[in-house]
Design a protein around this motif. Structure first.
Motif, PDB file in Angstrom:
ATOM      1  N   ASP A  90       1.177  -7.131 -13.850  1.00 10.48           N
ATOM      2  CA  ASP A  90       0.753  -7.785 -12.606  1.00 10.48           C
ATOM      3  C   ASP A  90      -0.238  -8.921 -12.840  1.00 10.48           C
ATOM      4  O   ASP A  90      -0.097 -10.007 -12.265  1.00 10.48           O
ATOM      5  CB  ASP A  90       0.132  -6.756 -11.653  1.00 10.48           C
ATOM      6  CG  ASP A  90       1.181  -5.833 -11.047  1.00 10.48           C
ATOM      7  OD1 ASP A  90       2.367  -6.197 -11.079  1.00 10.48           O
ATOM      8  OD2 ASP A  90       0.812  -4.758 -10.544  1.00 10.48           O
TER       9      ASP A  90
ATOM     10  N   ASN B 183      -2.709   1.730  -4.517  1.00 16.63           N
ATOM     11  CA  ASN B 183      -2.058   1.209  -3.320  1.00 16.63           C
ATOM     12  C   ASN B 183      -2.494  -0.224  -3.037  1.00 16.63           C
ATOM     13  O   ASN B 183      -1.657  -1.100  -2.747  1.00 16.63           O
ATOM     14  CB  ASN B 183      -2.392   2.104  -2.125  1.00 16.63           C
ATOM     15  CG  ASN B 183      -1.642   1.685  -0.862  1.00 16.63           C
ATOM     16  OD1 ASN B 183      -0.455   1.378  -0.910  1.00 16.63           O
ATOM     17  ND2 ASN B 183      -2.335   1.671   0.259  1.00 16.63           N
TER      18      ASN B 183
ATOM     19  N   LYS C  23      -0.810  -2.586  -5.489  1.00 16.08           N
ATOM     20  CA  LYS C  23       0.590  -2.844  -5.148  1.00 16.08           C
ATOM     21  C   LYS C  23       0.696  -3.790  -3.953  1.00 16.08           C
ATOM     22  O   LYS C  23       1.535  -4.698  -3.930  1.00 16.08           O
ATOM     23  CB  LYS C  23       1.302  -1.534  -4.846  1.00 16.08           C
ATOM     24  CG  LYS C  23       1.507  -0.638  -6.064  1.00 16.08           C
ATOM     25  CD  LYS C  23       2.187   0.668  -5.682  1.00 16.08           C
ATOM     26  CE  LYS C  23       2.371   1.571  -6.897  1.00 16.08           C
ATOM     27  NZ  LYS C  23       2.979   2.878  -6.524  1.00 16.08           N
ATOM     28  N   GLN C  24      -0.161  -3.588  -2.941  1.00 13.53           N
ATOM     29  CA  GLN C  24      -0.134  -4.461  -1.763  1.00 13.53           C
ATOM     30  C   GLN C  24      -0.438  -5.904  -2.136  1.00 13.53           C
ATOM     31  O   GLN C  24       0.214  -6.836  -1.643  1.00 13.53           O
ATOM     32  CB  GLN C  24      -1.146  -3.958  -0.724  1.00 13.53           C
ATOM     33  CG  GLN C  24      -0.734  -2.679  -0.025  1.00 13.53           C
ATOM     34  CD  GLN C  24      -1.770  -2.215   0.984  1.00 13.53           C
ATOM     35  OE1 GLN C  24      -2.847  -2.802   1.105  1.00 13.53           O
ATOM     36  NE2 GLN C  24      -1.459  -1.150   1.710  1.00 13.53           N
TER      37      GLN C  24
ATOM     38  N   GLY D  76      -0.432  -2.969 -12.080  1.00 13.87           N
ATOM     39  CA  GLY D  76       0.511  -2.547 -13.086  1.00 13.87           C
ATOM     40  C   GLY D  76       0.336  -3.390 -14.341  1.00 13.87           C
ATOM     41  O   GLY D  76      -0.391  -4.385 -14.358  1.00 13.87           O
TER      42      GLY D  76
ATOM     43  N   SER E 202      -0.051  -7.354  -5.124  1.00 17.41           N
ATOM     44  CA  SER E 202       1.046  -7.912  -5.929  1.00 17.41           C
ATOM     45  C   SER E 202       2.217  -8.327  -5.046  1.00 17.41           C
ATOM     46  O   SER E 202       2.847  -9.368  -5.277  1.00 17.41           O
ATOM     47  CB  SER E 202       1.491  -6.892  -6.983  1.00 17.41           C
ATOM     48  OG  SER E 202       0.445  -6.644  -7.903  1.00 17.41           O
ATOM     49  N   MET E 203       2.507  -7.523  -4.016  1.00 16.45           N
ATOM     50  CA  MET E 203       3.565  -7.887  -3.070  1.00 16.45           C
ATOM     51  C   MET E 203       3.180  -9.129  -2.271  1.00 16.45           C
ATOM     52  O   MET E 203       4.022  -9.986  -1.975  1.00 16.45           O
ATOM     53  CB  MET E 203       3.832  -6.717  -2.125  1.00 16.45           C
ATOM     54  CG  MET E 203       4.547  -5.548  -2.776  1.00 16.45           C
ATOM     55  SD  MET E 203       6.189  -6.028  -3.395  1.00 16.45           S
ATOM     56  CE  MET E 203       6.996  -6.473  -1.862  1.00 16.45           C
TER      57      MET E 203
END
Length: 471
Positions: free
Chosen positions: A183, A150, A153-154, A180, A156-157
Motif C-alpha cells: 500500500d 480498517n 483499507k479505507q 498492507g 487505500s480504497m
C-alpha cells in the motif's frame, strides 16, 4: 403637528439606514478577497451568504483552507464535501489556486466526494500547492488492531477511487492507519508531486520495514508506528527528516541516498538497550547542519564517539539541540559533539524530568551517566557563538560544564541560562513524585555572584556580560 412628527421620524430612520448600510459589500472585490482569505474558507462562505454582492466571491478565492477542529469535523464532514463541490464546480479556470488545504475525517462516502471535487479542480484549474490532512473517527488511544487495519483499507480504497486528487497533492498528513505490504509504495507512486509526508501511528504491520523512494519528497515526518526499521532508499530532494518514538531494538533509521538532507530530528525515550552511533547513522549524509535529539527525560540513547571518527560526518553541523536530558545525568558528555563538529554555532541543552513524558511509561529504563572520554585540556572551538541551557541549577554539574564550554569556545558571545521548564499537567497527574528544589538564582545579587564564579574560575578572560539569566 402629529403629521410633522411622523415625517421627522421617517427622515431620521432614513438617515440611520444610510449610515448603517452594508459598507462591507461596497468595498472593491480585490480588497474583499484579501480580507476573506485571512479567515477560513467556511467562514468566508458564511460571510458572503449575507450579501448578494458577495455571493460569487468564494469562487474567486486564491486560497482555500478548511482546517476545522476535531469536534467541528465530526459534525461538518458532509457539509464540507458539499461546499467544496460547489466552489470547484463554479469557479473560473483562469484564477490560480495558490494554496488548497483540506482537513477531513476518513469516512468513505464523504472522502470520495471531496476527492472527486479536488480531482476535478486539479484537472481544470491552475493549482500551486494542495494538502490533505486526514483524521480518523477514533483517537489512536481508542483504536483496536481491527480499527487500524480498517482505516488502512479505507484510505487505500480512497486513493484508488480518486487518483487524480492524490496525483496533484504536495502535502499529505495521515494518522492511525495500518497498511498492507504494497500500500505505501502504491501511495507514493500515485502522489507524484508530493513534497511533504507525515505519518502518525501508521505502519505496515508490527515489525515491518518501511522502504521510501520518491523523486520530489522534501520533508518526511514519522511519529510512532510499529516499524522495525525505516529505510530511506532514494530521496534525492529530501531536506528534513523527523522520526519520533521507534519501538524496536533494531537500527530505527537507515539513511540511503539522501544527498540534500540538512535537518534531522530524532526523539525517543530510550527504553530499549540499543544505542545509536551517529557516525554510522550519518555515514552517507555528511551535510547535516541542524541536529535535534530528544531523550524524553529517559536514558541517553546515543553513544559518545571519538571525535576523529565523527568529524567526517559532522563537518557541516551548525545547530545542535539536545532536549529533555534527565536531571540526574552529568551533561558534560555533550562536549564530544563540540569536539567533533568545528562548525557548530548554536548549542542548546535542556535538562528536564518531564513526568508526562517519562513517569507515565509502564516500563522504566535505568538512567545512568554516559561514559565518555574527557576532552583534551587545550581543546578550542572557534565557531560556537551561543550556548543556551534550560533547567540550569547552580550546582557543580552546570557550573563546571559552562566553564568548560566557555574555555573551549574562544568566540562565545552569549550564554543564556533558563530555569526549569514547567508542565502544569505533571503536578496533577503525578502528585506523588517529589520535585527537586530549584537552585536557580532569583535575585540580582545571586545572579551577579554566579557570573563572577563562572568567569573567575575560567582559564580565559571571558566577560561576565555574555552570561544572561533569562527567567
Amino acid at each position: 403637528m402629529k403629521l410633522n412628527r411622523v415625517r421627522r421620524r421617517r427622515r431620521d430612520l432614513q438617515k440611520a439606514a444610510a449610515v448603517n448600510r452594508d459598507r462591507l459589500s461596497e468595498l472593491p472585490n480585490d480588497l474583499l478577497l484579501n480580507i476573506l482569505e485571512r479567515v477560513g474558507t467556511l467562514d468566508a462562505v458564511r460571510t458572503c451568504i449575507l450579501s448578494k454582492q458577495m455571493w460569487k466571491l468564494p469562487t474567486m478565492l486564491s486560497q482555500i483552507v478548511i482546517d476545522l477542529s476535531n469536534r467541528d469535523l465530526a459534525r461538518m464532514n458532509r457539509v464540507l464535501a458539499d461546499v467544496m463541490n460547489k466552489i470547484f464546480s463554479t469557479r473560473s479556470s483562469q484564477i490560480t489556486i495558490r494554496k488548497l488545504k483540506v482537513r477531513f475525517v476518513l469516512v468513505p462516502n464523504h472522502c470520495r466526494s471531496i476527492g472527486k471535487s479536488v480531482g476535478l479542480a486539479m484537472a481544470t484549474q491552475k493549482l500551486d500547492a494542495a494538502e490533505f490532512e486526514i483524521v480518523t473517527l477514533k483517537n489512536y488511544l481508542y483504536c483496536t488492531h481491527a480499527d487500524f487495519l480498517n482505516y488502512g483499507k479505507q484510505f487505500s480504497m480512497f486513493v484508488t477511487d480518486c487518483p487524480d486528487a492524490f496525483a496533484g497533492l504536495t502535502r499529505l498528513q495521515l494518522q492511525n492507519l495500518r497498511f498492507g505490504e504494497s500500500d505505501i509504495p502504491n501511495i507514493l507512486s500515485t502522489c507524484k508531486l508530493l513534497e511533504s509526508l507525515s505519518f502518525s501511528e501508521c505502519d505496515a504491520g508490527i515489525r515491518s520495514v518501511l522502504h521510501v523512494e520518491h523523486a520530489r519528497l522534501v520533508e518526511l515526518d514519522i511519529t510512532y508506528g510499529e516499524f522495525k526499521t525505516v529505510e530511506l532508499d532514494c530521496l534525492p530532494k529530501l531536506q528534513r527528516m523527523t522520526y519520533d518514538n521507534w519501538p524496536c531494538d533494531e537500527n530505527p533509521l537507515v539513511l540511503g541516498f539522501v544527498p540534500q538532507l540538512s535537518k534531522l530530528s530524532l526523539a525517543n525515550a530510550g527504553l530499549s538497550h540499543k544505542t545509536i552511533m551517529i557516525s554510522q547513522l550519518l555515514a552517507n549524509v555528511p551535510d547535516v547542519s541542524d541536529l535535534y535529539l530528544d531523550f524524553r527525560s529517559e536514558k541517553i540513547w546515543i553513544r559518545p564517539e571519538c571525535p576523529r571518527v565523527l568529524a567526517p560526518v559532522l563537518s557541516q553541523l551548525r545547530f545542535v539541540n539536545l532536549d529533555s536530558l534527565p536531571e540526574e545525568c552529568d551533561i558534560a558528555w555533550t562536549m564530544f559533539l563540540l569536539e567533533a563538529a568545528p562548525s557548530i554555532e548554536d548549542l542548546c541543552v535542556t535538562v528536564w524530568d518531564h513526568k508526562c513524558g517519562s513517569e507515565s511509561q509502564k516500563s522504566r529504563s535505568k538512567k545512568t551517566d554516559v561514559k565518555w572520554e574527557p576532552s583534551a585540556p587545550k581543546f578550542k572551538h572557534k565557531n560556537l557563538a551561543k550556548l543556551t541551557i534550560y533547567g540550569f541549577q547552580s550546582d557543580g554539574n552546570f557550573m563546571g560544564y559552562i566553564r568548560r564550554v566557555m574555555e573551549a569556545a574562544v568566540r562565545i558571545k552569549e550564554v543564556s541560562l533558563h530555569n526549569r521548564k514547567v508542565c502544569k499537567l505533571c503536578a496533577d497527574r503525578f502528585p506523588h513524585i517529589e520535585v527537586r528544589p530549584s537552585t536557580y538564582p532569583r535575585s540580582c545579587e545571586e545572579k551577579e555572584s554566579l557570573r563572577k564564579k563562572i568567569t573567575e574560575a575560567s582559564v580565559v578572560m571571558a566577560s561576565p556580560a555574555v552570561i544572561h539569566f533569562r527567567s
